[in-house]
Design an enzyme around this catalytic site. Sequence first.
Site, PDB file in Angstrom:
ATOM      1  N   ASP A 247     -50.925 -48.556   0.426  1.00 14.99           N
ATOM      2  CA  ASP A 247     -50.272 -48.263  -0.847  1.00 14.99           C
ATOM      3  C   ASP A 247     -50.915 -49.130  -1.918  1.00 14.99           C
ATOM      4  O   ASP A 247     -51.284 -50.280  -1.651  1.00 14.99           O
ATOM      5  CB  ASP A 247     -48.766 -48.536  -0.780  1.00 14.99           C
ATOM      6  N   ASP A 283     -48.775 -38.459  -0.026  1.00  9.76           N
ATOM      7  CA  ASP A 283     -47.511 -38.101  -0.682  1.00  9.76           C
ATOM      8  C   ASP A 283     -47.543 -38.772  -2.045  1.00  9.76           C
ATOM      9  O   ASP A 283     -47.164 -39.932  -2.201  1.00  9.76           O
ATOM     10  CB  ASP A 283     -46.330 -38.590   0.155  1.00  9.76           C
ATOM     11  N   CYS A 336     -42.579 -34.475  -3.732  1.00 14.89           N
ATOM     12  CA  CYS A 336     -41.160 -34.121  -3.707  1.00 14.89           C
ATOM     13  C   CYS A 336     -40.813 -33.440  -5.030  1.00 14.89           C
ATOM     14  O   CYS A 336     -39.793 -33.730  -5.658  1.00 14.89           O
ATOM     15  CB  CYS A 336     -40.277 -35.342  -3.441  1.00 14.89           C
TER      16      CYS A 336
END
Length: 382
Positions: A247, A283, A336
């Site tokens: 990340d 994602d 999302c």
Amino acid sequence: MTPAARIAAAIGVLDQILAGAPAEQALLRWSRASRFAGSGDRAALRDLVFGALRRRDSLAALGGGLSGRGLMVGHAHQAGLPLDAIFTGEGHAPAPLTPQEAAPQAADPLPDDLPDWLRPDWHRALGAQADAVAQAMTDRAPVWLRVNLAQHDPAAVAEALAAEGIATQPAPDLPSALRVVSGDRLVARSACYRDGLVELQDLSPQRACARLPLAPGMRVLDYCAGGGGKALALAARQPDMKVAAHDVTPARMADLPARAGRAGLSIALQTRPRGPYDLVVADVPCSGSGTWRRTPDAKWRLTRARLDDLVAVQGRILEQAAVLVAPGGSLAYMTCSLLEAENGAQIDGFLAANPGFREGDRQTWTPLDGGDGFFIARLVRS
């Protein structure tokens, strides 16, 4: 706290949010200043505030104005609460209703609780389902758990949860996904959660991870790992893989080693990942429009400029992640979001600029499918 006092507190918190404060920040500020409030009061206040934000415009129409008081008056009208017993002005109760507030100010039809600027994008992305999905976004999101398949059987885990007062139902298409039907506030304190039998994860990302082809010996990278939920889900499906997590803000992964240890899994943390990987999962940061039931204030903070910035970031991440994919390997792009600019249009643009990749498949889920709104496209490198 009495029901009237809770509504008065919600009015104050909502006024802060409408003035620009993030919802979580405003709720935390109230909690710190209200030491007298118990856990039940804090939970009830959160439900009032989040419920009002999910239905912000329609409650404002019912309550006569876009303010904390207007939203709570609208909530009382919609829920059929005894307004005269709540808005008394006595003790910690809110001030009495004006004659105008006493009667619902309903427009016909009520607003659809979407930002005006976003409505064309919403309908373009969702077509005939647009109105139904918008309505679903006004309800509270269900709580889903993911069973750690590396070590546990879903039926046995469901029994163990039930013994702790947590009732669940498996998803019809994914038995390892358990919907909590009662006792959701017990999950974080349960032995099942503490011992790694389950993780909190919505149904839609569980489905996305379940559809990715895995095999022993694969090298897998969760490129935008955040807390590492997808890395854990993939490692649990096929423990005989080398799974790494990365990340851009490593602090987000701080508790991932402990969570992996509880689950009996191994996840390598990488600050500078080096390919090639057989599977790279990205994602990416997005509008979160598929999760607005959980973060309803984000719906009202999103702007066109912010959406455009996110689309640009997503494009850059796609290019960065693609470099790490081995020949014949896959790049799984996930959001999302329900918006076409972040999903299908993003993938179409990438494929047009990168002929070395072809599309494997893509899928969109909405709240009508049981979980959050979510998008996945799997791209295969030649």
